[in-house]
Design a protein around this motif. Structure first.
Motif, PDB file in Angstrom:
ATOM      1  N   GLU A 220      -8.918   2.360 -16.318  1.00  0.00           N
ATOM      2  CA  GLU A 220      -7.474   2.516 -16.117  1.00  0.00           C
ATOM      3  C   GLU A 220      -6.916   1.349 -15.300  1.00  0.00           C
ATOM      4  O   GLU A 220      -5.854   0.791 -15.590  1.00  0.00           O
ATOM      5  CB  GLU A 220      -7.245   3.861 -15.408  1.00  0.00           C
ATOM      6  N   ILE A 222      -8.175  -1.717 -15.021  1.00  0.00           N
ATOM      7  CA  ILE A 222      -8.215  -2.962 -15.814  1.00  0.00           C
ATOM      8  C   ILE A 222      -6.966  -3.046 -16.692  1.00  0.00           C
ATOM      9  O   ILE A 222      -6.332  -4.099 -16.802  1.00  0.00           O
ATOM     10  CB  ILE A 222      -9.504  -3.008 -16.682  1.00  0.00           C
ATOM     11  N   GLN A 223      -6.589  -1.909 -17.265  1.00  0.00           N
ATOM     12  CA  GLN A 223      -5.397  -1.894 -18.131  1.00  0.00           C
ATOM     13  C   GLN A 223      -4.111  -2.048 -17.312  1.00  0.00           C
ATOM     14  O   GLN A 223      -3.234  -2.818 -17.663  1.00  0.00           O
ATOM     15  CB  GLN A 223      -5.366  -0.597 -18.942  1.00  0.00           C
ATOM     16  N   ARG A 224      -4.082  -1.338 -16.172  1.00  0.00           N
ATOM     17  CA  ARG A 224      -2.858  -1.353 -15.366  1.00  0.00           C
ATOM     18  C   ARG A 224      -2.547  -2.765 -14.847  1.00  0.00           C
ATOM     19  O   ARG A 224      -1.404  -3.183 -14.802  1.00  0.00           O
ATOM     20  CB  ARG A 224      -3.002  -0.372 -14.183  1.00  0.00           C
ATOM     21  N   PHE A 225      -3.599  -3.495 -14.451  1.00  0.00           N
ATOM     22  CA  PHE A 225      -3.369  -4.833 -13.876  1.00  0.00           C
ATOM     23  C   PHE A 225      -3.643  -5.955 -14.894  1.00  0.00           C
ATOM     24  O   PHE A 225      -3.720  -7.111 -14.508  1.00  0.00           O
ATOM     25  CB  PHE A 225      -4.233  -5.030 -12.628  1.00  0.00           C
ATOM     26  N   HIS A 226      -3.799  -5.566 -16.160  1.00  0.00           N
ATOM     27  CA  HIS A 226      -4.061  -6.553 -17.234  1.00  0.00           C
ATOM     28  C   HIS A 226      -5.213  -7.479 -16.842  1.00  0.00           C
ATOM     29  O   HIS A 226      -5.096  -8.696 -16.913  1.00  0.00           O
ATOM     30  CB  HIS A 226      -2.792  -7.369 -17.525  1.00  0.00           C
ATOM     31  N   TRP A 227      -6.313  -6.887 -16.440  1.00  0.00           N
ATOM     32  CA  TRP A 227      -7.410  -7.673 -15.888  1.00  0.00           C
ATOM     33  C   TRP A 227      -8.404  -8.131 -16.956  1.00  0.00           C
ATOM     34  O   TRP A 227      -9.607  -8.096 -16.781  1.00  0.00           O
ATOM     35  CB  TRP A 227      -8.103  -6.891 -14.772  1.00  0.00           C
ATOM     36  N   GLU A 228      -7.884  -8.513 -18.108  1.00  0.00           N
ATOM     37  CA  GLU A 228      -8.712  -9.097 -19.167  1.00  0.00           C
ATOM     38  C   GLU A 228      -7.892 -10.174 -19.824  1.00  0.00           C
ATOM     39  O   GLU A 228      -6.675 -10.036 -19.964  1.00  0.00           O
ATOM     40  CB  GLU A 228      -9.113  -8.040 -20.197  1.00  0.00           C
ATOM     41  N   TYR A 229      -8.555 -11.252 -20.204  1.00  0.00           N
ATOM     42  CA  TYR A 229      -7.785 -12.347 -20.779  1.00  0.00           C
ATOM     43  C   TYR A 229      -7.841 -12.378 -22.301  1.00  0.00           C
ATOM     44  O   TYR A 229      -7.205 -13.188 -22.926  1.00  0.00           O
ATOM     45  CB  TYR A 229      -8.220 -13.702 -20.206  1.00  0.00           C
ATOM     46  N   SER A 230      -8.641 -11.478 -22.908  1.00  0.00           N
ATOM     47  CA  SER A 230      -8.719 -11.524 -24.369  1.00  0.00           C
ATOM     48  C   SER A 230      -7.864 -10.420 -24.979  1.00  0.00           C
ATOM     49  O   SER A 230      -7.519  -9.463 -24.315  1.00  0.00           O
ATOM     50  CB  SER A 230     -10.158 -11.346 -24.817  1.00  0.00           C
TER      51      SER A 230
END
Lengths: 230, 233
Positions: A220, A222-230
């Motif tokens: 949750e 990772i999604q909330r803070f946009h913690w992925e670059y792909s």
């Protein structure tokens, strides 16, 4: 559930005036694994340096129900094993075996017991073949394994891993992940690697400018803070 | 890097490598005392000391030229004084000065090339050498490697950007300044890692071996050999 780490109101200012931590409240349950996310310079590494008293800020820190103080520092350092981001900083003895035995010898184990323990953990991390090798001749993945062995040799209850997959190629990352998952200790994992966090931890904490900006389920967050670059 | 090679040499398995560091350190001390008190006119004695060292290097299975080349690094310093002595008309004393410094360097190098750092610093500690001095030796040894590696990386980075065309004093001073700052940062990181693993201001030797009869015999032989050369030649 008993708390492995309990921190209240932690603040830290570097001598140059930079306020690195600004009122951190944090807890880690026994056996739990938590990921620390956040941009570069958000205070993650400064925070983990407090977990075994390498840095001392304002606020209260309890590790395994022991308040961090000068009197408990040695005990706490044996309970909190820190694996640094750059393995070259962690490997400073002439041979792999001597390096891993460094911690147990400092704990007061006899040389024979320290060397036996070092051999055991090196076998566990798959580095038993490199006992007499010089650490600076190892590959990045091997260095990381030896660095982890050096910390495991102190028999810690909590593992703090600062960017454990930095400099590692994908197969080595996979092997490291398998190794870390097999370790029973509670873990605090500082990482930018969302895949690693998902595979290794259940809860995450997001640092922003020395504060905790969010915490909760790792996926949750990772999604909330946009913690992925792909 | 020199100390990397010596580090590798010190992990050998010859009979000299296996001798107790305390015995080797005592033998070195005897050798240095005897060498420094030898008269300049006793040139045969210097030849005998050199032969003793060659035999020791050979028995340690170390490359004699590699060791001699590194020992020769002391010569530019002693050669200055030797030249001054030579100009003052005392040729024999000048020669002896260079011989003594080279043979001293060779002997000290032989000790560190046949004894791991932890061994000979533990021997120093057992002799009650000041702890601060031992710590400084140990830290210098470790940080030397760190600094050398850092310097090499920076040199490569400079070369990749054409430093051979625009380099010079200005570039060198810049590199030295940055090297100092980075090395300090790295050394700080290493120190933190040591503290995190329970370091309390003392390196605990991993395996202090007992002082055996063979070690006593080795020291006695060195003592007898050195005294014989000093007295007879």
């Amino acid at each position: 559930m008993s708390k492995a780490i309990q921190i209240r109101g932690l603040r830290y200012r570097y001598p140059d005036g930079t306020q690195a931590l600004n009122g951190i409240d944090f807890h880690l349950d026994a056996g739990e694994s938590v990921a620390l996310f956040g941009a570069n310079g958000s205070g993650k590494t400064t925070f983990v340096m407090h977990l075994n008293g390498l840095l001392r800020g304002e606020g209260s820190i309890e590790v395994c129900s022991m308040p961090l103080s000068d009197e408990t520092l040695e005990q706490i350092r044996s309970k909190v094993g820190v694996v640094f981001q750059d393995s070259d900083e962690q490997l400073f003895m002439p041979t792999v075996l001597e390096d891993v035995a460094f911690g147990p010898l400092n704990l007061g184990l006899s040389p024979d017991d320290a060397l036996t323990r070092a051999r055991t953990v090196l076998k566990r991390v798959g580095m038993a073949h490199a006992l007499e090798r010089a650490p600076y001749h190892l590959s990045a993945g091997e260095k990381k394994r030896v660095a982890i062995a050096g910390v495991l040799a102190m028999d810690p209850e909590i593992l703090v891993l600062d960017e454990p997959t930095t400099f590692l190629d994908p197969p080595t990352r996979r092997d490291l992940l398998t190794l870390l998952r097999s370790l029973p200790q509670a873990k605090v994992v500082v990482t930018h690697d969302a895949n690693l966090a998902r595979a290794l931890t259940t809860r995450a904490v997001f640092f922003d400018q020395g504060r905790i900006a969010g915490e909760g389920d790792v996926i949750e967050l990772i999604q909330r803070f946009h913690w992925e670059y792909s | 890097m020199h100390h990397l090679v010596i580090d590798r040499w010190s992990r050998g398995s010859s009979s000299l490598h296996q001798r107790d560091p305390r015995a080797k350190l005592a033998a070195l001390l005897v050798f240095l005392i005897v060498l420094s008190t030898t008269r300049p006119a006793a040139q045969w004695a210097f030849a005998a000391y050199a032969i003793m060292l060659i035999i020791a290097v050979h028995s340690a299975r170390l490359p004699i030229l590699g060791l001699a080349g590194r020992a020769a690094l002391v010569l530019p310093f002693s050669a200055t004084f030797a030249l001054l002595t030579w100009w003052s008309g005392d040729t024999l004393r000048a020669l002896a000065l260079a011989e003594k410094s080279f043979l001293s360097g060779m002997a000290a190098l032989l000790l560190v090339a046949t004894t791991p750092l932890t061994g000979w610093t533990a021997a120093l500690e057992s002799w009650r050498a000041p702890r601060m001095l031992i710590l400084v030796i140990q830290f210098v040894y470790r940080y030397l490697f760190v600094i050398a590696e850092q310097a090499q990386r920076m040199r490569w980075a400079a070369v990749c950007r054409g430093s051979h065309k625009t380099g010079g004093f200005r570039l060198a001073t810049g590199l030295v300044g940055v090297l100092f700052a980075r090395s300090w940062q790295r050394a700080d990181g290493i120190y933190h890692a040591m503290l995190a693993r329970g370091f309390r201001g003392r390196f605990v030797p991993a395996a202090p071996a007992p002082f055996r009869a063979a070690d006593a015999l080795f020291f006695s032989a060195c003592l007898a050999g050195c005294l014989a050369v000093r007295i007879l030649l």
